[in-house]
Design an enzyme around this catalytic site. Sequence first.
Site, PDB file in Angstrom:
ATOM      1  N   THR A 233       0.846  -1.183   0.000  1.00  0.00           N
ATOM      2  CA  THR A 233       0.000   0.000   0.000  1.00  0.00           C
ATOM      3  C   THR A 233       0.885   1.238   0.000  1.00  0.00           C
ATOM      4  OG1 THR A 233      -1.822   1.116   1.157  1.00  0.00           O
ATOM      5  CG2 THR A 233      -0.191  -0.004   2.525  1.00  0.00           C
ATOM      6  N   CYS A 234       0.279   2.404  -0.262  1.00  0.00           N
ATOM      7  CA  CYS A 234       1.034   3.656  -0.298  1.00  0.00           C
ATOM      8  C   CYS A 234       0.046   4.812  -0.222  1.00  0.00           C
ATOM      9  CB  CYS A 234       1.892   3.735  -1.563  1.00  0.00           C
ATOM     10  SG  CYS A 234       0.960   3.656  -3.105  1.00  0.00           S
ATOM     11  N   GLY A 235       0.305   5.896  -0.960  1.00  0.00           N
ATOM     12  CA  GLY A 235      -0.604   7.029  -0.935  1.00  0.00           C
ATOM     13  C   GLY A 235      -1.765   6.880  -1.895  1.00  0.00           C
ATOM     14  N   TRP A 262      -3.894   4.850   0.731  1.00  0.00           N
ATOM     15  CA  TRP A 262      -4.215   5.824   1.772  1.00  0.00           C
ATOM     16  C   TRP A 262      -5.240   6.859   1.311  1.00  0.00           C
ATOM     17  CZ3 TRP A 262      -3.833   5.557   6.730  1.00  0.00           C
ATOM     18  CH2 TRP A 262      -3.960   6.712   7.518  1.00  0.00           C
TER      19      TRP A 262
END
Length: 283
Positions: A233-235, A262
Amino acid sequence: MRVVSTLVNVPWLAERLASPPLHLRVLQCIRNRNQESEHIPGALFFNLQECSDKSSPYRNMLPPTQQFESYVGDLGVDNGTHVVVYDGMDRGLFSAARVWWMFRVFGHPLVSVLNGGLVKWCELGHPVTDEIPQVEKANFSATYNPSLVRDFGFMEKNFTQKSVQMVDSRSANVFNGEADPASKPDVGHMPGAVNVPLGRVVDYETKIIKSPEKLQEMFSASGVDLARPMVATCGSGVTACGLALAAHLCGKEDVPVYDGSWSEWSKRAPPENIICGTHEKQG
């Protein structure tokens, strides 16, 4: 089925472009039109903003299957094309990992990442151009692979089941909520997530992706067990693909990406499942 290397190097690509095979397509991966610039001769641009779900309120979400088919078909890619993707940014790896992952999601394993990207290409003295080649439209037939994609519902269930490691690729200051909210508004992370910044995947000096041995050490030092299931996962689902690529190079080829990441989680999750800095988000 034909098998291609996950990574290819600049000498390999330069040799093939000198007398290009029929089924090779080189794509410089960008996030939007503002990043269009000089590129490897013969390359086309793959624009993440254009090839995304326009109906979604979240950034960079996967496009519908038919949209992907049409988009890559316009780039001259069919089901027999070996696609080589690369970044034009100075960090060596960013958007290209997302495009590599997208091709695999839509059932096209004939995709490689140019190790070092445009930086390494130029460093080794190869030419660049601002000319965009004209290519014939091709027919691409996608086969969607849901095992490489995770959604909000899956992530929400994982908070109860705790069966899958959540690995976040954003920088440490953003993950920990220490960045300036004015410049980085999406700070914080999911409770229980592990932070492995994308920058650790690439050697800072050479811009080359680290060896599988070094990548395994990176994951292990961060507390990630590659023998267990994990989700990246990330932004907004872009840099997370760099962790999926790194795990793939270590032999773990089944790492999915939380597409909304996110940008979705911070808006949909209950306050107790959002950590901003050292404190949970207050409702």
